[in-house]
Design a protein around this motif. Structure first.
Motif, PDB file in Angstrom:
ATOM      1  N   ALA A 120      -8.154  12.706 -11.610  1.00  8.27           N
ATOM      2  CA  ALA A 120      -9.575  12.688 -11.259  1.00  8.27           C
ATOM      3  C   ALA A 120      -9.840  13.246  -9.866  1.00  8.27           C
ATOM      4  O   ALA A 120     -10.990  13.517  -9.519  1.00  8.27           O
ATOM      5  CB  ALA A 120     -10.112  11.256 -11.354  1.00  8.27           C
ATOM      6  N   ASN A 121      -8.794  13.426  -9.085  1.00  6.47           N
ATOM      7  CA  ASN A 121      -8.957  13.928  -7.726  1.00  6.47           C
ATOM      8  C   ASN A 121      -9.650  15.288  -7.739  1.00  6.47           C
ATOM      9  O   ASN A 121      -9.305  16.165  -8.533  1.00  6.47           O
ATOM     10  CB  ASN A 121      -7.586  14.023  -7.041  1.00  6.47           C
ATOM     11  N   GLU A 122     -10.663  15.424  -6.882  1.00  7.09           N
ATOM     12  CA  GLU A 122     -11.409  16.688  -6.720  1.00  7.09           C
ATOM     13  C   GLU A 122     -12.156  17.108  -7.986  1.00  7.09           C
ATOM     14  O   GLU A 122     -12.297  18.299  -8.269  1.00  7.09           O
ATOM     15  CB  GLU A 122     -10.482  17.823  -6.239  1.00  7.09           C
ATOM     16  N   THR A 123     -12.627  16.137  -8.756  1.00  9.73           N
ATOM     17  CA  THR A 123     -13.429  16.439  -9.941  1.00  9.73           C
ATOM     18  C   THR A 123     -14.842  15.889  -9.757  1.00  9.73           C
ATOM     19  O   THR A 123     -15.145  15.226  -8.773  1.00  9.73           O
ATOM     20  CB  THR A 123     -12.820  15.811 -11.217  1.00  9.73           C
ATOM     21  N   SER A 124     -15.673  16.151 -10.740  1.00  3.22           N
ATOM     22  CA  SER A 124     -17.025  15.612 -10.782  1.00  3.22           C
ATOM     23  C   SER A 124     -17.131  14.735 -12.025  1.00  3.22           C
ATOM     24  O   SER A 124     -16.915  15.218 -13.140  1.00  3.22           O
ATOM     25  CB  SER A 124     -18.045  16.750 -10.849  1.00  3.22           C
ATOM     26  N   ILE A 125     -17.439  13.457 -11.817  1.00  4.07           N
ATOM     27  CA  ILE A 125     -17.524  12.489 -12.913  1.00  4.07           C
ATOM     28  C   ILE A 125     -18.981  12.047 -13.079  1.00  4.07           C
ATOM     29  O   ILE A 125     -19.651  11.743 -12.095  1.00  4.07           O
ATOM     30  CB  ILE A 125     -16.666  11.234 -12.620  1.00  4.07           C
ATOM     31  N   ASN A 176       0.794  -1.227   0.000  1.00  5.59           N
ATOM     32  CA  ASN A 176       0.000   0.000   0.000  1.00  5.59           C
ATOM     33  C   ASN A 176       0.830   1.283   0.000  1.00  5.59           C
ATOM     34  O   ASN A 176       0.291   2.371   0.116  1.00  5.59           O
ATOM     35  CB  ASN A 176      -0.988   0.006   1.170  1.00  5.59           C
ATOM     36  N   ALA A 177       2.140   1.172  -0.152  1.00  4.37           N
ATOM     37  CA  ALA A 177       3.023   2.340  -0.065  1.00  4.37           C
ATOM     38  C   ALA A 177       2.706   3.398  -1.114  1.00  4.37           C
ATOM     39  O   ALA A 177       2.837   4.584  -0.856  1.00  4.37           O
ATOM     40  CB  ALA A 177       4.481   1.907  -0.188  1.00  4.37           C
ATOM     41  N   SER A 178       2.285   2.999  -2.286  1.00  2.00           N
ATOM     42  CA  SER A 178       2.066   3.981  -3.345  1.00  2.00           C
ATOM     43  C   SER A 178       0.593   4.344  -3.526  1.00  2.00           C
ATOM     44  O   SER A 178       0.251   5.036  -4.469  1.00  2.00           O
ATOM     45  CB  SER A 178       2.632   3.451  -4.663  1.00  2.00           C
ATOM     46  N   LEU A 179      -0.278   3.907  -2.639  1.00  4.70           N
ATOM     47  CA  LEU A 179      -1.699   4.217  -2.773  1.00  4.70           C
ATOM     48  C   LEU A 179      -2.009   5.566  -2.128  1.00  4.70           C
ATOM     49  O   LEU A 179      -1.503   5.891  -1.065  1.00  4.70           O
ATOM     50  CB  LEU A 179      -2.556   3.129  -2.138  1.00  4.70           C
ATOM     51  N   ASN A 180      -2.851   6.330  -2.806  1.00  2.00           N
ATOM     52  CA  ASN A 180      -3.291   7.628  -2.309  1.00  2.00           C
ATOM     53  C   ASN A 180      -4.807   7.627  -2.197  1.00  2.00           C
ATOM     54  O   ASN A 180      -5.488   6.882  -2.903  1.00  2.00           O
ATOM     55  CB  ASN A 180      -2.883   8.746  -3.276  1.00  2.00           C
ATOM     56  N   ASN A 181      -5.328   8.480  -1.351  1.00  2.00           N
ATOM     57  CA  ASN A 181      -6.770   8.691  -1.302  1.00  2.00           C
ATOM     58  C   ASN A 181      -7.134   9.618  -2.450  1.00  2.00           C
ATOM     59  O   ASN A 181      -6.588  10.709  -2.567  1.00  2.00           O
ATOM     60  CB  ASN A 181      -7.189   9.318   0.024  1.00  2.00           C
ATOM     61  N   ILE A 182      -8.050   9.170  -3.292  1.00  2.00           N
ATOM     62  CA  ILE A 182      -8.536   9.958  -4.411  1.00  2.00           C
ATOM     63  C   ILE A 182      -9.994  10.286  -4.108  1.00  2.00           C
ATOM     64  O   ILE A 182     -10.798   9.380  -3.916  1.00  2.00           O
ATOM     65  CB  ILE A 182      -8.427   9.189  -5.752  1.00  2.00           C
ATOM     66  N   ARG A 183     -10.307  11.555  -4.058  1.00  2.00           N
ATOM     67  CA  ARG A 183     -11.664  11.996  -3.745  1.00  2.00           C
ATOM     68  C   ARG A 183     -12.260  12.674  -4.972  1.00  2.00           C
ATOM     69  O   ARG A 183     -11.632  13.532  -5.583  1.00  2.00           O
ATOM     70  CB  ARG A 183     -11.636  12.990  -2.586  1.00  2.00           C
ATOM     71  N   PHE A 184     -13.487  12.273  -5.295  1.00  2.00           N
ATOM     72  CA  PHE A 184     -14.205  12.930  -6.375  1.00  2.00           C
ATOM     73  C   PHE A 184     -15.686  12.650  -6.215  1.00  2.00           C
ATOM     74  O   PHE A 184     -16.090  11.853  -5.373  1.00  2.00           O
ATOM     75  CB  PHE A 184     -13.688  12.502  -7.755  1.00  2.00           C
ATOM     76  N   SER A 185     -16.462  13.310  -7.013  1.00  2.00           N
ATOM     77  CA  SER A 185     -17.903  13.078  -7.036  1.00  2.00           C
ATOM     78  C   SER A 185     -18.182  12.164  -8.220  1.00  2.00           C
ATOM     79  O   SER A 185     -17.708  12.416  -9.327  1.00  2.00           O
ATOM     80  CB  SER A 185     -18.632  14.416  -7.208  1.00  2.00           C
ATOM     81  N   ILE A 186     -18.936  11.109  -7.958  1.00  2.15           N
ATOM     82  CA  ILE A 186     -19.326  10.209  -9.042  1.00  2.15           C
ATOM     83  C   ILE A 186     -20.851  10.189  -9.102  1.00  2.15           C
ATOM     84  O   ILE A 186     -21.505   9.849  -8.116  1.00  2.15           O
ATOM     85  CB  ILE A 186     -18.716   8.788  -8.873  1.00  2.15           C
ATOM     86  N   ASN A 187     -21.398  10.636 -10.191  1.00  2.00           N
ATOM     87  CA  ASN A 187     -22.854  10.690 -10.365  1.00  2.00           C
ATOM     88  C   ASN A 187     -23.516  11.412  -9.191  1.00  2.00           C
ATOM     89  O   ASN A 187     -24.476  10.926  -8.602  1.00  2.00           O
ATOM     90  CB  ASN A 187     -23.425   9.287 -10.587  1.00  2.00           C
ATOM     91  N   ASP A 188     -22.940  12.552  -8.836  1.00  2.00           N
ATOM     92  CA  ASP A 188     -23.423  13.437  -7.773  1.00  2.00           C
ATOM     93  C   ASP A 188     -23.275  12.858  -6.366  1.00  2.00           C
ATOM     94  O   ASP A 188     -23.895  13.365  -5.429  1.00  2.00           O
ATOM     95  CB  ASP A 188     -24.879  13.854  -8.021  1.00  2.00           C
ATOM     96  N   GLN A 189     -22.464  11.814  -6.201  1.00  2.60           N
ATOM     97  CA  GLN A 189     -22.208  11.239  -4.882  1.00  2.60           C
ATOM     98  C   GLN A 189     -20.727  11.339  -4.580  1.00  2.60           C
ATOM     99  O   GLN A 189     -19.903  10.900  -5.393  1.00  2.60           O
ATOM    100  CB  GLN A 189     -22.641   9.766  -4.836  1.00  2.60           C
ATOM    101  N   PRO A 190     -20.348  11.873  -3.421  1.00  2.00           N
ATOM    102  CA  PRO A 190     -18.922  11.942  -3.096  1.00  2.00           C
ATOM    103  C   PRO A 190     -18.363  10.541  -2.818  1.00  2.00           C
ATOM    104  O   PRO A 190     -19.026   9.718  -2.183  1.00  2.00           O
ATOM    105  CB  PRO A 190     -18.881  12.809  -1.833  1.00  2.00           C
ATOM    106  N   VAL A 191     -17.177  10.274  -3.334  1.00  2.00           N
ATOM    107  CA  VAL A 191     -16.510   8.990  -3.085  1.00  2.00           C
ATOM    108  C   VAL A 191     -15.040   9.249  -2.773  1.00  2.00           C
ATOM    109  O   VAL A 191     -14.488  10.293  -3.126  1.00  2.00           O
ATOM    110  CB  VAL A 191     -16.614   8.005  -4.281  1.00  2.00           C
ATOM    111  N   GLU A 192     -14.455   8.263  -2.123  1.00  2.00           N
ATOM    112  CA  GLU A 192     -13.026   8.285  -1.858  1.00  2.00           C
ATOM    113  C   GLU A 192     -12.529   6.866  -2.066  1.00  2.00           C
ATOM    114  O   GLU A 192     -13.101   5.918  -1.516  1.00  2.00           O
ATOM    115  CB  GLU A 192     -12.738   8.748  -0.427  1.00  2.00           C
ATOM    116  N   VAL A 193     -11.518   6.726  -2.898  1.00  2.00           N
ATOM    117  CA  VAL A 193     -10.939   5.409  -3.166  1.00  2.00           C
ATOM    118  C   VAL A 193      -9.435   5.484  -2.952  1.00  2.00           C
ATOM    119  O   VAL A 193      -8.837   6.547  -3.060  1.00  2.00           O
ATOM    120  CB  VAL A 193     -11.236   4.914  -4.607  1.00  2.00           C
ATOM    121  N   LYS A 194      -8.845   4.354  -2.637  1.00  2.00           N
ATOM    122  CA  LYS A 194      -7.390   4.255  -2.569  1.00  2.00           C
ATOM    123  C   LYS A 194      -6.927   3.765  -3.932  1.00  2.00           C
ATOM    124  O   LYS A 194      -7.427   2.763  -4.439  1.00  2.00           O
ATOM    125  CB  LYS A 194      -6.974   3.280  -1.483  1.00  2.00           C
TER     126      LYS A 194
END
Length: 170
Positions: free
Chosen positions: A82-87, A13-31
């Protein structure tokens, strides 16, 4: 002795980052690793499989989604971009109902096998958002990044015209 509350960093998990964005008007966070592709995050991590993978190099449009309202090939967008975008994906159209552009595709025979259809629908939504009454040239330009190997495009163009006549917008 008090346990250290910091996350233990492993090779996995050393190179994983939290990526936050909105997907179909719902906020999500993925590693995700910064170089993970958006299309893979959508399909594998978020189980939004309407976005298809075909060429993987941005030439076919099967993976088309809207990012901040603009049409993009999700196979070419990396996680960090994709971080901090709306998808918006095909699953985010129609508010739980058949979207008017999808309905136009159904009524006018704008699909056969259906593999390219989600990307085509997203391209048409982007086109109509920019050009509510597109000319023939604008339709051709708006669909130029999306390939269909089955229909010959006649039904797709009829669907665009039907959606235009119905007053569809993004």
């Amino acid at each position: 002795m008090e346990k250290d509350s910091r996350e233990i960093v492993t090779e996995e998990n050393a190179s994983l980052n939290n990526i936050r964005f909105s997907i179909n008007d719902q906020p999500v966070e993925v590693k995700a690793a910064p170089a993970d592709r958006l299309v893979d995050i959508l399909r594998a991590s978020l189980e939004l499989t309407g976005t298809k993978i075909s060429c993987g190099i941005g030439r076919c449009g099967a993976c088309s989604v809207l990012m901040n309202g603009k049409l993009i090939n999700s196979c070419l967008v990396l996680a960090y971009q994709a971080n901090e975008t709306s998808i918006t994906t095909i699953e985010g159209t129609g508010n739980g109902n058949v979207d008017p552009v999808q309905e136009a595709f159904l009524q006018k025979g704008g699909f056969q096998c259906g593999y390219c259809t989600p990307g085509m629908v997203m391209a048409v939504k982007a086109l109509l958002a920019e050009h509510p009454e597109p000319s023939e040239e604008q339709i051709a330009e708006g669909l130029s990044g999306n390939l269909c190997r089955c229909t010959g495009y006649t039904g797709i163009i009829r669907a665009v015209k039907k959606a235009t006549a119905s007053g569809c917008r993004q």
